[in-house]
Design a protein around this motif. Sequence first.
Motif, PDB file in Angstrom:
ATOM      1  N   GLY A 171       8.671  16.549  -5.234  1.00  0.00           N
ATOM      2  CA  GLY A 171       7.997  15.861  -4.146  1.00  0.00           C
ATOM      3  C   GLY A 171       8.884  14.775  -3.560  1.00  0.00           C
ATOM      4  N   LEU A 172       8.498  14.295  -2.388  1.00  0.00           N
ATOM      5  CA  LEU A 172       9.214  13.221  -1.717  1.00  0.00           C
ATOM      6  C   LEU A 172       8.247  12.055  -1.522  1.00  0.00           C
ATOM      7  CD1 LEU A 172      11.804  12.207  -0.302  1.00  0.00           C
ATOM      8  CD2 LEU A 172      10.867  13.132   1.822  1.00  0.00           C
ATOM      9  N   ALA A 173       8.610  10.893  -2.067  1.00  0.00           N
ATOM     10  CA  ALA A 173       7.779   9.699  -1.946  1.00  0.00           C
ATOM     11  C   ALA A 173       8.375   8.774  -0.883  1.00  0.00           C
ATOM     12  CB  ALA A 173       7.675   8.974  -3.281  1.00  0.00           C
ATOM     13  N   ILE A 174       7.534   8.340   0.055  1.00  0.00           N
ATOM     14  CA  ILE A 174       7.904   7.305   1.009  1.00  0.00           C
ATOM     15  C   ILE A 174       7.383   5.995   0.444  1.00  0.00           C
ATOM     16  CG2 ILE A 174       7.744   6.513   3.386  1.00  0.00           C
ATOM     17  CD1 ILE A 174       9.200   9.197   2.989  1.00  0.00           C
ATOM     18  N   THR A 221      11.573  -0.008   3.533  1.00  0.00           N
ATOM     19  CA  THR A 221      11.030   1.329   3.253  1.00  0.00           C
ATOM     20  C   THR A 221      12.176   2.258   2.862  1.00  0.00           C
ATOM     21  OG1 THR A 221       9.234   1.013   4.853  1.00  0.00           O
ATOM     22  CG2 THR A 221       9.734   3.282   4.192  1.00  0.00           C
ATOM     23  N   TRP A 222      11.949   3.068   1.848  1.00  0.00           N
ATOM     24  CA  TRP A 222      12.953   4.049   1.439  1.00  0.00           C
ATOM     25  C   TRP A 222      12.256   5.280   0.873  1.00  0.00           C
ATOM     26  CZ3 TRP A 222      12.050  -0.615  -0.850  1.00  0.00           C
ATOM     27  CH2 TRP A 222      11.655  -0.630  -2.179  1.00  0.00           C
ATOM     28  N   ARG A 223      13.027   6.313   0.645  1.00  0.00           N
ATOM     29  CA  ARG A 223      12.469   7.548   0.117  1.00  0.00           C
ATOM     30  C   ARG A 223      12.972   7.790  -1.294  1.00  0.00           C
ATOM     31  NH1 ARG A 223      15.449  12.417   3.495  1.00  0.00           N
ATOM     32  NH2 ARG A 223      17.573  12.081   2.732  1.00  0.00           N
ATOM     33  N   VAL A 224      12.101   8.386  -2.115  1.00  0.00           N
ATOM     34  CA  VAL A 224      12.405   8.626  -3.527  1.00  0.00           C
ATOM     35  C   VAL A 224      12.024  10.067  -3.859  1.00  0.00           C
ATOM     36  CG1 VAL A 224      11.924   7.957  -5.907  1.00  0.00           C
ATOM     37  CG2 VAL A 224      12.001   6.205  -4.111  1.00  0.00           C
ATOM     38  N   ALA A 225      12.954  10.829  -4.394  1.00  0.00           N
ATOM     39  CA  ALA A 225      12.669  12.197  -4.834  1.00  0.00           C
ATOM     40  C   ALA A 225      12.058  12.163  -6.232  1.00  0.00           C
ATOM     41  CB  ALA A 225      13.943  13.041  -4.831  1.00  0.00           C
ATOM     42  N   VAL A 226      10.965  12.911  -6.424  1.00  0.00           N
ATOM     43  CA  VAL A 226      10.285  12.968  -7.720  1.00  0.00           C
ATOM     44  C   VAL A 226      10.202  14.437  -8.132  1.00  0.00           C
ATOM     45  CG1 VAL A 226       8.253  12.302  -9.043  1.00  0.00           C
ATOM     46  CG2 VAL A 226       8.911  10.960  -7.027  1.00  0.00           C
ATOM     47  N   GLY A 227      10.839  14.773  -9.237  1.00  0.00           N
ATOM     48  CA  GLY A 227      10.879  16.156  -9.694  1.00  0.00           C
ATOM     49  C   GLY A 227       9.506  16.681 -10.089  1.00  0.00           C
ATOM     50  N   ALA A 228       9.411  17.992 -10.242  1.00  0.00           N
ATOM     51  CA  ALA A 228       8.139  18.635 -10.609  1.00  0.00           C
ATOM     52  C   ALA A 228       7.623  18.078 -11.927  1.00  0.00           C
ATOM     53  CB  ALA A 228       8.341  20.143 -10.716  1.00  0.00           C
ATOM     54  N   GLY A 229       6.404  17.510 -11.898  1.00  0.00           N
ATOM     55  CA  GLY A 229       5.782  16.970 -13.100  1.00  0.00           C
ATOM     56  C   GLY A 229       6.420  15.705 -13.633  1.00  0.00           C
ATOM     57  N   ALA A 230       7.356  15.121 -12.894  1.00  0.00           N
ATOM     58  CA  ALA A 230       8.103  13.965 -13.387  1.00  0.00           C
ATOM     59  C   ALA A 230       7.461  12.647 -12.935  1.00  0.00           C
ATOM     60  CB  ALA A 230       9.549  14.032 -12.910  1.00  0.00           C
ATOM     61  N   THR A 231       7.886  11.564 -13.563  1.00  0.00           N
ATOM     62  CA  THR A 231       7.470  10.208 -13.196  1.00  0.00           C
ATOM     63  C   THR A 231       8.705   9.369 -12.931  1.00  0.00           C
ATOM     64  OG1 THR A 231       5.419  10.303 -14.493  1.00  0.00           O
ATOM     65  CG2 THR A 231       6.264   8.128 -13.942  1.00  0.00           C
ATOM     66  N   LEU A 260       3.291   9.964  -1.778  1.00  0.00           N
ATOM     67  CA  LEU A 260       4.029  11.108  -2.312  1.00  0.00           C
ATOM     68  C   LEU A 260       3.532  12.384  -1.629  1.00  0.00           C
ATOM     69  CD1 LEU A 260       5.995  12.339  -4.460  1.00  0.00           C
ATOM     70  CD2 LEU A 260       3.960  12.610  -5.916  1.00  0.00           C
ATOM     71  N   PHE A 261       4.485  13.176  -1.116  1.00  0.00           N
ATOM     72  CA  PHE A 261       4.156  14.431  -0.444  1.00  0.00           C
ATOM     73  C   PHE A 261       4.800  15.585  -1.207  1.00  0.00           C
ATOM     74  CE2 PHE A 261       4.173  11.064   2.714  1.00  0.00           C
ATOM     75  CZ  PHE A 261       2.989  11.262   3.400  1.00  0.00           C
ATOM     76  N   VAL A 262       3.983  16.588  -1.535  1.00  0.00           N
ATOM     77  CA  VAL A 262       4.480  17.812  -2.182  1.00  0.00           C
ATOM     78  C   VAL A 262       4.010  18.971  -1.301  1.00  0.00           C
ATOM     79  CG1 VAL A 262       4.551  19.217  -4.257  1.00  0.00           C
ATOM     80  CG2 VAL A 262       4.225  16.741  -4.430  1.00  0.00           C
ATOM     81  N   LEU A 263       4.946  19.609  -0.621  1.00  0.00           N
ATOM     82  CA  LEU A 263       4.594  20.651   0.362  1.00  0.00           C
ATOM     83  C   LEU A 263       5.386  21.929   0.097  1.00  0.00           C
ATOM     84  CD1 LEU A 263       4.590  18.421   3.558  1.00  0.00           C
ATOM     85  CD2 LEU A 263       2.618  19.135   2.212  1.00  0.00           C
TER      86      LEU A 263
END
Length: 263
Positions: A171-174, A221-231, A260-263
């Motif tokens: 996912g991508l978190a703003i 403001t920045w963006r953060v990548a969050v892996g599948a099932g990760a914290t 957080l957006f997961v698309l």
Amino acid sequence: MIVAGDGIAVDGAGSPSNPLVITAKPAPLVVADSSCITLSGGGTTTAPLTALPRLDSNPGNLLKCGPNGLIVSGGTGGTVATACGLTGDGSTGSPVSAAVSPWPFACSLDSAGGLVYCDSTGKLRSEPRGRVQYVAAFDLVTTPATVVPAGTTAIVNRSLAITNPDTCRSGLAIVNADVDIDLQLPANSGAGYGFNGDAMLYLGNGGSSTVTSAHVQVSKTWRVAVGAGATVSQPMTVEVGRGFGNARYTRIQWSIRSFLFVL
């Protein structure tokens, strides 16, 4: 002396008038029915072995044995009834197929369309659904007037845990963070503040009287990548510095928010 073995018959004395005759002696054919096949006959010319299917007498059984083989009975001509999601009756002119809608988009179905899958229970499943998640942390702290040091000093250390609930896709978190600090600035004084190592604001008082509650809200403001099932733990470290002339801080307001957006 000649002795016949299993499956062989010997006749005659071996003389010109009574020669030896050796013939095969077929063993008896042993057969047994199964739950779906009935066998009859002895396997001989006069009684050939015959296999017939055993058809369940249950009224729901539509199979019957015709002159050219098994057929579906009931007068439907081999057609079937379909329900939600299927169309057609299984006949030559109307094969059973998935009931679908026209593709209404300008892009290519071949390259942009999603897929359908079959799960372990035989149910059709689509691709994972999109997800949106919002989390936030914030605080407002009033503190006794505290001198702002000349060097950069951390006065708040917090973090925000951003968890991706989707175990299939990243996912991508703003992320947005902001800080607002009230400063007391006597005559000929100044101080600054920011967060996460970025000195974002400096305020100075070159006048002859004290300025109370001088403050500006700073944001990033920045963006953060969050892996599948990760914290991912996003830090929030509020800092003051560049203080002189007895400049002081009295209130600290901070917040950190994640979409957080997961698309």
